[in-house]
Design a protein around this motif. Sequence first.
Motif, PDB file in Angstrom:
ATOM      1  N   GLY A   1      18.602  30.432 -41.141  1.00  0.00           N
ATOM      2  CA  GLY A   1      17.957  31.383 -40.241  1.00  0.00           C
ATOM      3  C   GLY A   1      18.293  32.816 -40.584  1.00  0.00           C
ATOM      4  O   GLY A   1      18.952  33.494 -39.803  1.00  0.00           O
ATOM      5  N   PRO A   2      17.837  33.318 -41.727  1.00  0.00           N
ATOM      6  CA  PRO A   2      18.197  34.684 -42.129  1.00  0.00           C
ATOM      7  C   PRO A   2      17.410  35.753 -41.369  1.00  0.00           C
ATOM      8  O   PRO A   2      16.342  35.488 -40.827  1.00  0.00           O
ATOM      9  CB  PRO A   2      17.817  34.715 -43.605  1.00  0.00           C
ATOM     10  N   VAL A   3      17.967  36.942 -41.336  1.00  0.00           N
ATOM     11  CA  VAL A   3      17.273  38.118 -40.832  1.00  0.00           C
ATOM     12  C   VAL A   3      17.308  39.157 -41.944  1.00  0.00           C
ATOM     13  O   VAL A   3      18.372  39.436 -42.496  1.00  0.00           O
ATOM     14  CB  VAL A   3      17.964  38.681 -39.560  1.00  0.00           C
ATOM     15  N   TRP A   4      16.150  39.692 -42.312  1.00  0.00           N
ATOM     16  CA  TRP A   4      16.120  40.752 -43.314  1.00  0.00           C
ATOM     17  C   TRP A   4      15.094  41.792 -42.860  1.00  0.00           C
ATOM     18  O   TRP A   4      14.056  41.462 -42.316  1.00  0.00           O
ATOM     19  CB  TRP A   4      15.821  40.209 -44.724  1.00  0.00           C
ATOM     20  N   ASP A   5      15.459  43.039 -43.039  1.00  0.00           N
ATOM     21  CA  ASP A   5      14.630  44.161 -42.606  1.00  0.00           C
ATOM     22  C   ASP A   5      14.176  44.019 -41.155  1.00  0.00           C
ATOM     23  O   ASP A   5      13.052  44.394 -40.799  1.00  0.00           O
ATOM     24  CB  ASP A   5      13.405  44.325 -43.515  1.00  0.00           C
ATOM     25  N   GLY A   6      15.021  43.439 -40.322  1.00  0.00           N
ATOM     26  CA  GLY A   6      14.702  43.294 -38.905  1.00  0.00           C
ATOM     27  C   GLY A   6      13.792  42.134 -38.563  1.00  0.00           C
ATOM     28  O   GLY A   6      13.410  41.956 -37.408  1.00  0.00           O
TER      29      GLY A   6
ATOM     30  N   GLU B   1      13.088  37.996 -38.442  1.00  0.00           N
ATOM     31  CA  GLU B   1      13.766  36.705 -38.435  1.00  0.00           C
ATOM     32  C   GLU B   1      12.982  35.713 -39.284  1.00  0.00           C
ATOM     33  O   GLU B   1      11.760  35.667 -39.232  1.00  0.00           O
ATOM     34  CB  GLU B   1      13.864  36.168 -37.007  1.00  0.00           C
ATOM     35  N   GLY B   2      13.700  34.926 -40.040  1.00  0.00           N
ATOM     36  CA  GLY B   2      13.083  33.869 -40.822  1.00  0.00           C
ATOM     37  C   GLY B   2      13.712  32.545 -40.439  1.00  0.00           C
ATOM     38  O   GLY B   2      14.766  32.503 -39.811  1.00  0.00           O
ATOM     39  N   ASP B   3      13.072  31.465 -40.797  1.00  0.00           N
ATOM     40  CA  ASP B   3      13.647  30.153 -40.538  1.00  0.00           C
ATOM     41  C   ASP B   3      13.145  29.200 -41.615  1.00  0.00           C
ATOM     42  O   ASP B   3      11.964  29.188 -41.936  1.00  0.00           O
ATOM     43  CB  ASP B   3      13.235  29.635 -39.164  1.00  0.00           C
ATOM     44  N   TYR B   4      14.063  28.450 -42.173  1.00  0.00           N
ATOM     45  CA  TYR B   4      13.712  27.455 -43.186  1.00  0.00           C
ATOM     46  C   TYR B   4      14.545  26.213 -42.931  1.00  0.00           C
ATOM     47  O   TYR B   4      15.750  26.301 -42.705  1.00  0.00           O
ATOM     48  CB  TYR B   4      13.997  27.968 -44.607  1.00  0.00           C
ATOM     49  N   GLY B   5      13.902  25.103 -42.959  1.00  0.00           N
ATOM     50  CA  GLY B   5      14.621  23.845 -42.842  1.00  0.00           C
ATOM     51  C   GLY B   5      13.943  22.793 -43.686  1.00  0.00           C
ATOM     52  O   GLY B   5      12.722  22.827 -43.890  1.00  0.00           O
ATOM     53  N   ASP B   6      14.731  21.865 -44.182  1.00  0.00           N
ATOM     54  CA  ASP B   6      14.161  20.744 -44.924  1.00  0.00           C
ATOM     55  C   ASP B   6      15.170  19.605 -44.932  1.00  0.00           C
ATOM     56  O   ASP B   6      16.342  19.793 -44.601  1.00  0.00           O
ATOM     57  CB  ASP B   6      13.795  21.139 -46.348  1.00  0.00           C
TER      58      ASP B   6
ATOM     59  N   THR C   1      22.775  36.908 -39.342  1.00  0.00           N
ATOM     60  CA  THR C   1      21.756  35.859 -39.371  1.00  0.00           C
ATOM     61  C   THR C   1      21.244  35.596 -37.963  1.00  0.00           C
ATOM     62  O   THR C   1      21.897  35.917 -36.976  1.00  0.00           O
ATOM     63  CB  THR C   1      22.318  34.545 -39.944  1.00  0.00           C
ATOM     64  N   TRP C   2      20.073  34.993 -37.889  1.00  0.00           N
ATOM     65  CA  TRP C   2      19.457  34.633 -36.628  1.00  0.00           C
ATOM     66  C   TRP C   2      20.258  33.513 -35.995  1.00  0.00           C
ATOM     67  O   TRP C   2      20.603  33.523 -34.833  1.00  0.00           O
ATOM     68  CB  TRP C   2      18.032  34.225 -36.908  1.00  0.00           C
ATOM     69  N   HIS C   3      20.560  32.508 -36.764  1.00  0.00           N
ATOM     70  CA  HIS C   3      21.447  31.426 -36.326  1.00  0.00           C
ATOM     71  C   HIS C   3      22.276  31.008 -37.523  1.00  0.00           C
ATOM     72  O   HIS C   3      21.908  31.278 -38.667  1.00  0.00           O
ATOM     73  CB  HIS C   3      20.667  30.249 -35.724  1.00  0.00           C
ATOM     74  N   PRO C   4      23.403  30.350 -37.272  1.00  0.00           N
ATOM     75  CA  PRO C   4      24.233  29.934 -38.410  1.00  0.00           C
ATOM     76  C   PRO C   4      23.470  28.973 -39.326  1.00  0.00           C
ATOM     77  O   PRO C   4      22.533  28.301 -38.900  1.00  0.00           O
ATOM     78  CB  PRO C   4      25.409  29.216 -37.753  1.00  0.00           C
ATOM     79  N   THR C   5      23.872  28.923 -40.568  1.00  0.00           N
ATOM     80  CA  THR C   5      23.320  27.953 -41.506  1.00  0.00           C
ATOM     81  C   THR C   5      23.885  26.585 -41.169  1.00  0.00           C
ATOM     82  O   THR C   5      25.079  26.433 -40.959  1.00  0.00           O
ATOM     83  CB  THR C   5      23.693  28.328 -42.945  1.00  0.00           C
ATOM     84  N   TYR C   6      23.002  25.603 -41.092  1.00  0.00           N
ATOM     85  CA  TYR C   6      23.422  24.230 -40.835  1.00  0.00           C
ATOM     86  C   TYR C   6      23.125  23.377 -42.059  1.00  0.00           C
ATOM     87  O   TYR C   6      21.994  23.367 -42.541  1.00  0.00           O
ATOM     88  CB  TYR C   6      22.673  23.625 -39.640  1.00  0.00           C
ATOM     89  N   ILE C   7      24.126  22.676 -42.532  1.00  0.00           N
ATOM     90  CA  ILE C   7      23.939  21.682 -43.580  1.00  0.00           C
ATOM     91  C   ILE C   7      24.638  20.435 -43.065  1.00  0.00           C
ATOM     92  O   ILE C   7      25.856  20.411 -42.902  1.00  0.00           O
ATOM     93  CB  ILE C   7      24.521  22.130 -44.932  1.00  0.00           C
ATOM     94  N   ARG C   8      23.846  19.424 -42.769  1.00  0.00           N
ATOM     95  CA  ARG C   8      24.380  18.197 -42.170  1.00  0.00           C
ATOM     96  C   ARG C   8      23.935  17.004 -43.011  1.00  0.00           C
ATOM     97  O   ARG C   8      22.850  17.015 -43.580  1.00  0.00           O
ATOM     98  CB  ARG C   8      23.850  18.041 -40.748  1.00  0.00           C
ATOM     99  N   PHE C   9      24.771  15.994 -43.037  1.00  0.00           N
ATOM    100  CA  PHE C   9      24.383  14.783 -43.757  1.00  0.00           C
ATOM    101  C   PHE C   9      24.961  13.574 -43.054  1.00  0.00           C
ATOM    102  O   PHE C   9      25.838  13.688 -42.198  1.00  0.00           O
ATOM    103  CB  PHE C   9      24.781  14.841 -45.237  1.00  0.00           C
ATOM    104  N   GLY C  10      24.400  12.409 -43.430  1.00  0.00           N
ATOM    105  CA  GLY C  10      24.831  11.168 -42.800  1.00  0.00           C
ATOM    106  C   GLY C  10      24.541  11.176 -41.315  1.00  0.00           C
ATOM    107  O   GLY C  10      23.525  11.699 -40.863  1.00  0.00           O
ATOM    108  N   GLU C  11      25.458  10.599 -40.539  1.00  0.00           N
ATOM    109  CA  GLU C  11      25.277  10.484 -39.097  1.00  0.00           C
ATOM    110  C   GLU C  11      25.185  11.848 -38.412  1.00  0.00           C
ATOM    111  O   GLU C  11      24.656  11.956 -37.308  1.00  0.00           O
ATOM    112  CB  GLU C  11      26.405   9.660 -38.477  1.00  0.00           C
ATOM    113  N   ASP C  12      25.700  12.895 -39.042  1.00  0.00           N
ATOM    114  CA  ASP C  12      25.629  14.229 -38.437  1.00  0.00           C
ATOM    115  C   ASP C  12      24.206  14.770 -38.369  1.00  0.00           C
ATOM    116  O   ASP C  12      23.938  15.713 -37.622  1.00  0.00           O
ATOM    117  CB  ASP C  12      26.509  15.220 -39.208  1.00  0.00           C
ATOM    118  N   THR C  13      23.259  14.197 -39.108  1.00  0.00           N
ATOM    119  CA  THR C  13      21.888  14.705 -39.096  1.00  0.00           C
ATOM    120  C   THR C  13      21.200  14.464 -37.761  1.00  0.00           C
ATOM    121  O   THR C  13      20.207  15.126 -37.468  1.00  0.00           O
ATOM    122  CB  THR C  13      21.036  14.078 -40.221  1.00  0.00           C
TER     123      THR C  13
END
Length: 105
Positions: free
Chosen positions: A38-43, A45-50, A1-13
């Motif tokens: 932050g996945p990487v596929w076929d070389g 980089e992608g990024d999705y956050g919400d 992956t490009w960067h680790p997956t982050y899932i945060r909630f509460g005060e950690d956000t």
Amino acid sequence: TWHPTYIRFGEDTVRTPRQGIDLLRKLRPTDIAVVDLGPVWDGYEGDYGDTFVFGEHPLHDACTKALHEVFDETRDAWHRGLTGRELYDFAEGSALSKGWRLERN
């Protein structure tokens, strides 16, 4: 992956990835949560956050509404050819105009 997956909630956000999280934190019925992938596929980089709100919490709802507005406005500015630094400056100004502060870290 490009960067680790982050899932945060509460005060950690509001903590940056370098600040870490409370590994014992439990999701509450009226929490706010941030997902960043932050996945990487076929070389490529992608990024999705919400951001998601659980239950009824007016401040969390207002934050989520504002961040989507800031994103949409900044995406439109990107289409006008702004540089990366200019985009961050633009997003920061957009957030401030809505009563919020953009964390640029």
